[in-house]
Motif scaffolding. Structure first.
Motif, PDB file in Angstrom:
ATOM      1  N   LEU A  35     -39.660 -88.965 -25.720  1.00 24.76           N
ATOM      2  CA  LEU A  35     -38.916 -90.096 -24.935  1.00 24.76           C
ATOM      3  C   LEU A  35     -37.627 -90.508 -25.649  1.00 24.76           C
ATOM      4  O   LEU A  35     -37.823 -90.874 -26.969  1.00 24.76           O
ATOM      5  CB  LEU A  35     -39.853 -91.196 -24.821  1.00 24.76           C
ATOM      6  CG  LEU A  35     -39.327 -92.858 -24.447  1.00 24.76           C
ATOM      7  CD1 LEU A  35     -38.702 -92.485 -23.269  1.00 24.76           C
ATOM      8  CD2 LEU A  35     -40.623 -93.799 -24.362  1.00 24.76           C
ATOM      9  N   PRO A  64     -34.520 -92.814 -20.359  1.00 22.05           N
ATOM     10  CA  PRO A  64     -34.386 -94.001 -19.458  1.00 22.05           C
ATOM     11  C   PRO A  64     -33.218 -94.877 -19.533  1.00 22.05           C
ATOM     12  O   PRO A  64     -32.667 -95.034 -20.604  1.00 22.05           O
ATOM     13  CB  PRO A  64     -35.620 -94.619 -19.489  1.00 22.05           C
ATOM     14  CG  PRO A  64     -36.138 -94.371 -20.883  1.00 22.05           C
ATOM     15  CD  PRO A  64     -35.536 -92.921 -21.437  1.00 22.05           C
ATOM     16  N   TYR A 113     -42.823 -95.876 -19.347  1.00 27.13           N
ATOM     17  CA  TYR A 113     -42.218 -94.458 -19.468  1.00 27.13           C
ATOM     18  C   TYR A 113     -43.225 -93.600 -20.036  1.00 27.13           C
ATOM     19  O   TYR A 113     -43.211 -92.305 -19.543  1.00 27.13           O
ATOM     20  CB  TYR A 113     -41.076 -94.747 -20.689  1.00 27.13           C
ATOM     21  CG  TYR A 113     -40.218 -95.646 -20.194  1.00 27.13           C
ATOM     22  CD1 TYR A 113     -39.659 -95.930 -19.027  1.00 27.13           C
ATOM     23  CD2 TYR A 113     -39.188 -96.314 -21.246  1.00 27.13           C
ATOM     24  CE1 TYR A 113     -38.648 -96.767 -18.640  1.00 27.13           C
ATOM     25  CE2 TYR A 113     -38.294 -97.309 -20.940  1.00 27.13           C
ATOM     26  CZ  TYR A 113     -37.862 -97.563 -19.655  1.00 27.13           C
ATOM     27  OH  TYR A 113     -37.044 -98.425 -19.361  1.00 27.13           O
TER      28      TYR A 113
END
Length: 251
Positions: A35, A64, A113
């Protein structure tokens, strides 16, 4: 060099839909997930390039747009080369958006996420790794402490305000962290003065967190970002070596 496949994806959150960039090796085999938390300038070609480099190394990477509440990326109208010294007005639009992203909201998003990655067919099961830049380093630290069972490693580079006097300072989650951490600090960064570097180090050490924090000489805030005037090649190369080494140890 491994060929990669990148695509835009949408992630449902409690507060709406976050647009994001997903990249992974083109064979679409499940790979360890990373991530990737953006810097304040947002999801743009530079960050996609960085994510692709991680994918080339064998990882599935999700970047993101953490500012999705203010619109899909690009949220800000930025020049191809970002020089805040020449154009200080750039921050006039960015700072209020940064301030609006509270720790509580960002951690609600982090849950979304991480859940999305857990269900992603090209992401291997199990805990993920995190890496973050600028404000993303703060999000990386907070996520590691908020969701310890879902994070195996976390890195942050040229992070600011990591260990303030505020009651919601990121360093206060240290006692909950089980991941291995790495931080590469800029030595010319007013957003992370020496006293905060020392406070972070003390908090991680006292909590028994496996960690390594380094100050990169000659590097200023934003040293990893090749599309900005802050770019510092030596610091960037050192960052890549440290990050890939952490991921290799983790997975």
């Amino acid at each position: 060099m491994t060929s990669v496949q990148g695509t835009d994806v949408d992630i449902p959150t409690e507060d709406g839909t976050a647009d994001a960039y997903l990249t992974h090796p083109a064979d679409s085999e499940p790979r360890p997930a990373v991530l990737f938390y953006m810097d304040a300038f947002g999801l743009r070609p530079q960050l996609r390039t960085m994510a692709d480099r991680l994918a080339e190394a064998g990882y599935t990477v999700l970047v993101p747009n953490v500012f999705y509440r203010h619109g899909r990326a690009p949220v800000f109208d930025l020049p191809e080369f970002i020089d805040t010294g020449a154009r200080p007005e750039i921050f006039e639009s960015i700072v209020p958006v940064m301030q609006a992203l509270t720790p509580e909201a960002s951690m609600r998003d982090a849950d979304a996420y991480l859940r999305w990655l857990a269900d992603c067919p090209v992401a291997a099961g199990g805990p993920v790794a995190l890496t973050g830049y600028c404000m993303g380093a703060r999000l990386s630290l907070l996520t590691a402490g908020t969701y310890p069972e879902r994070v195996a490693a976390a890195a942050g580079f040229h992070g600011g305000r990591l260990a303030t006097d505020s009651p919601d300072s990121p360093h206060l989650v240290a006692e909950h962290i089980t991941a291995e951490l790495y931080f590469g600090h800029a030595d010319q960064d007013p957003s992370l003065p020496v006293e905060q570097i020392e406070r972070l180090e003390t908090a991680l050490t006292e909590a028994g967190v496996r960690h390594h924090c380094e100050v990169y000489p000659g590097a200023g805030h934003g040293f990893t970002q090749a599309d900005s005037a802050s770019y510092h090649r030596e610091g960037d190369e050192r960052h890549w070596a440290a990050l890939l080494d952490l991921l290799k140890r983790t997975f």
